[in-house]
Design a protein around this motif. Structure first.
Motif, PDB file in Angstrom:
ATOM      1  N   LYS A 126       0.828  -1.202   0.000  1.00  0.00           N
ATOM      2  CA  LYS A 126       0.000   0.000   0.000  1.00  0.00           C
ATOM      3  C   LYS A 126       0.865   1.256   0.000  1.00  0.00           C
ATOM      4  CE  LYS A 126      -4.057  -1.849   0.220  1.00  0.00           C
ATOM      5  NZ  LYS A 126      -5.011  -1.733  -0.830  1.00  0.00           N
ATOM      6  N   THR A 127       0.347   2.291  -0.626  1.00  0.00           N
ATOM      7  CA  THR A 127       1.006   3.598  -0.603  1.00  0.00           C
ATOM      8  C   THR A 127       0.079   4.635   0.027  1.00  0.00           C
ATOM      9  OG1 THR A 127       0.172   4.234  -2.772  1.00  0.00           O
ATOM     10  CG2 THR A 127       2.306   3.102  -2.706  1.00  0.00           C
ATOM     11  N   GLN A 128      -1.072   4.188   0.553  1.00  0.00           N
ATOM     12  CA  GLN A 128      -2.037   5.128   1.100  1.00  0.00           C
ATOM     13  C   GLN A 128      -1.383   5.989   2.165  1.00  0.00           C
ATOM     14  OE1 GLN A 128      -5.397   2.610   2.125  1.00  0.00           O
ATOM     15  NE2 GLN A 128      -6.505   3.504   0.414  1.00  0.00           N
ATOM     16  N   GLY A 129      -1.666   7.274   2.044  1.00  0.00           N
ATOM     17  CA  GLY A 129      -1.124   8.227   2.994  1.00  0.00           C
ATOM     18  C   GLY A 129       0.232   8.775   2.585  1.00  0.00           C
ATOM     19  N   ILE A 130       0.925   8.101   1.696  1.00  0.00           N
ATOM     20  CA  ILE A 130       2.219   8.598   1.212  1.00  0.00           C
ATOM     21  C   ILE A 130       1.939   9.522   0.035  1.00  0.00           C
ATOM     22  CG2 ILE A 130       4.474   7.994   0.266  1.00  0.00           C
ATOM     23  CD1 ILE A 130       4.159   5.244   1.604  1.00  0.00           C
ATOM     24  N   ARG A 131       2.524  10.696   0.088  1.00  0.00           N
ATOM     25  CA  ARG A 131       2.273  11.700  -0.943  1.00  0.00           C
ATOM     26  C   ARG A 131       3.426  11.746  -1.940  1.00  0.00           C
ATOM     27  NH1 ARG A 131      -0.429  16.665   2.037  1.00  0.00           N
ATOM     28  NH2 ARG A 131       1.060  17.688   0.683  1.00  0.00           N
ATOM     29  N   TYR A 132       3.065  11.891  -3.209  1.00  0.00           N
ATOM     30  CA  TYR A 132       4.037  11.951  -4.291  1.00  0.00           C
ATOM     31  C   TYR A 132       3.742  13.162  -5.167  1.00  0.00           C
ATOM     32  CZ  TYR A 132       4.626   7.023  -3.044  1.00  0.00           C
ATOM     33  OH  TYR A 132       4.841   5.847  -2.377  1.00  0.00           O
ATOM     34  N   SER A 133       4.743  13.630  -5.876  1.00  0.00           N
ATOM     35  CA  SER A 133       4.551  14.743  -6.805  1.00  0.00           C
ATOM     36  C   SER A 133       3.877  14.236  -8.077  1.00  0.00           C
ATOM     37  CB  SER A 133       5.898  15.370  -7.163  1.00  0.00           C
ATOM     38  OG  SER A 133       6.664  14.470  -7.950  1.00  0.00           O
ATOM     39  N   ALA A 134       3.315  15.153  -8.856  1.00  0.00           N
ATOM     40  CA  ALA A 134       2.705  14.780 -10.135  1.00  0.00           C
ATOM     41  C   ALA A 134       3.744  14.128 -11.044  1.00  0.00           C
ATOM     42  CB  ALA A 134       2.087  15.998 -10.805  1.00  0.00           C
ATOM     43  N   GLU A 135       4.966  14.614 -10.994  1.00  0.00           N
ATOM     44  CA  GLU A 135       6.029  14.025 -11.818  1.00  0.00           C
ATOM     45  C   GLU A 135       6.254  12.555 -11.455  1.00  0.00           C
ATOM     46  OE1 GLU A 135      10.795  14.597 -12.631  1.00  0.00           O
ATOM     47  OE2 GLU A 135       9.649  16.311 -11.917  1.00  0.00           O
ATOM     48  N   GLU A 136       6.261  12.266 -10.157  1.00  0.00           N
ATOM     49  CA  GLU A 136       6.435  10.873  -9.726  1.00  0.00           C
ATOM     50  C   GLU A 136       5.249  10.009 -10.168  1.00  0.00           C
ATOM     51  OE1 GLU A 136       8.925  10.967  -5.619  1.00  0.00           O
ATOM     52  OE2 GLU A 136       7.095  12.203  -5.639  1.00  0.00           O
ATOM     53  N   TRP A 137       4.039  10.554 -10.074  1.00  0.00           N
ATOM     54  CA  TRP A 137       2.856   9.822 -10.523  1.00  0.00           C
ATOM     55  C   TRP A 137       2.913   9.573 -12.028  1.00  0.00           C
ATOM     56  CZ3 TRP A 137      -0.619   7.219  -7.789  1.00  0.00           C
ATOM     57  CH2 TRP A 137      -0.830   7.548  -6.442  1.00  0.00           C
ATOM     58  N   HIS A 138       3.301  10.605 -12.797  1.00  0.00           N
ATOM     59  CA  HIS A 138       3.401  10.441 -14.253  1.00  0.00           C
ATOM     60  C   HIS A 138       4.448   9.383 -14.613  1.00  0.00           C
ATOM     61  CE1 HIS A 138       1.354  14.518 -15.078  1.00  0.00           C
ATOM     62  NE2 HIS A 138       0.590  13.573 -15.587  1.00  0.00           N
ATOM     63  N   GLU A 139       5.563   9.395 -13.903  1.00  0.00           N
ATOM     64  CA  GLU A 139       6.595   8.374 -14.151  1.00  0.00           C
ATOM     65  C   GLU A 139       6.055   6.978 -13.824  1.00  0.00           C
ATOM     66  OE1 GLU A 139      10.018   9.557 -11.857  1.00  0.00           O
ATOM     67  OE2 GLU A 139      10.342  11.335 -13.098  1.00  0.00           O
ATOM     68  N   ALA A 140       5.319   6.857 -12.739  1.00  0.00           N
ATOM     69  CA  ALA A 140       4.722   5.566 -12.369  1.00  0.00           C
ATOM     70  C   ALA A 140       3.707   5.126 -13.422  1.00  0.00           C
ATOM     71  CB  ALA A 140       4.066   5.662 -10.993  1.00  0.00           C
ATOM     72  N   LEU A 141       2.963   6.078 -13.970  1.00  0.00           N
ATOM     73  CA  LEU A 141       2.009   5.769 -15.038  1.00  0.00           C
ATOM     74  C   LEU A 141       2.749   5.210 -16.255  1.00  0.00           C
ATOM     75  CD1 LEU A 141      -0.886   5.910 -16.237  1.00  0.00           C
ATOM     76  CD2 LEU A 141      -0.347   8.262 -16.915  1.00  0.00           C
ATOM     77  N   ASP A 142       3.847   5.834 -16.625  1.00  0.00           N
ATOM     78  CA  ASP A 142       4.645   5.347 -17.757  1.00  0.00           C
ATOM     79  C   ASP A 142       5.159   3.932 -17.496  1.00  0.00           C
ATOM     80  OD1 ASP A 142       4.284   7.693 -19.184  1.00  0.00           O
ATOM     81  OD2 ASP A 142       6.215   8.555 -18.587  1.00  0.00           O
ATOM     82  N   ARG A 143       5.686   3.703 -16.292  1.00  0.00           N
ATOM     83  CA  ARG A 143       6.215   2.377 -15.955  1.00  0.00           C
ATOM     84  C   ARG A 143       5.111   1.323 -15.948  1.00  0.00           C
ATOM     85  NH1 ARG A 143       8.996   5.491 -12.161  1.00  0.00           N
ATOM     86  NH2 ARG A 143       7.858   4.561 -10.444  1.00  0.00           N
ATOM     87  N   ALA A 144       3.954   1.673 -15.395  1.00  0.00           N
ATOM     88  CA  ALA A 144       2.829   0.730 -15.378  1.00  0.00           C
ATOM     89  C   ALA A 144       2.362   0.441 -16.808  1.00  0.00           C
ATOM     90  CB  ALA A 144       1.677   1.286 -14.537  1.00  0.00           C
ATOM     91  N   GLY A 145       2.349   1.455 -17.649  1.00  0.00           N
ATOM     92  CA  GLY A 145       1.969   1.267 -19.045  1.00  0.00           C
ATOM     93  C   GLY A 145       2.920   0.335 -19.770  1.00  0.00           C
TER      94      GLY A 145
END
Length: 153
Positions: free
Chosen positions: A3-22
């Protein structure tokens, strides 16, 4: 799944995670195991909240990043749930109505990107927009109702 609930990330980190998941076909298990917990969560959001629409998830991350420097899974989920299902057809209609009211003689057909025009000029205070990954007004424009997330000063 970690789980990552409660952990905050920047939009850049989320976008990078989206790319990796894709890159891993949005499989939550593979994404988590091979790219880390944030990619796993992003893959799950893609399946569960974004109706398997990568561009909608990208746009929601962009909107969330405009509202907060860092945000957690719950915040991003709230943005995704605020998606306006009528954004595609509704924005063009909003643009047309706006132009007809403000400038009745203006040739509406001359507006190259009515969705982008509507996003700039007709959204309510509680609405935010972002385009698809193609960017700008050439891509699909997504609209999100973020009334519950806007911090009142």
């Amino acid at each position: 799944m970690e789980k990552t609930q409660g952990i905050r990330y920047s939009a850049e980190e989320w976008h990078e995670a989206l790319d990796r998941a894709g890159d891993l076909s949005f499989c939550p298990i593979d994404s988590q195991e091979q790219a880390g917990p944030l990619a796993g969560v992003t893959a799950s959001l893609y399946e569960d909240e974004a109706d398997k629409d990568e561009d909608r998830l990208y746009a929601a991350i962009t909107v969330a990043g405009g509202l907060a420097d860092e945000f957690d899974e719950d915040f991003l989920t709230a943005v995704l749930r605020g998606h306006d299902d009528n954004d595609g057809k509704g924005l063009s209609e909003r643009a047309k109505t706006y132009v007809e009211e403000k400038w009745p003689d203006f040739p509406f057909d001359e507006i190259r990107h009515p969705d982008g025009f509507a996003a700039r000029h007709t959204l309510a205070e509680h609405e935010r927009w972002a385009s698809s990954q193609e960017g700008g007004y050439d891509g699909y424009v997504y609209v999100f109702n973020v009334a519950d997330l806007i911090v009142k000063a």
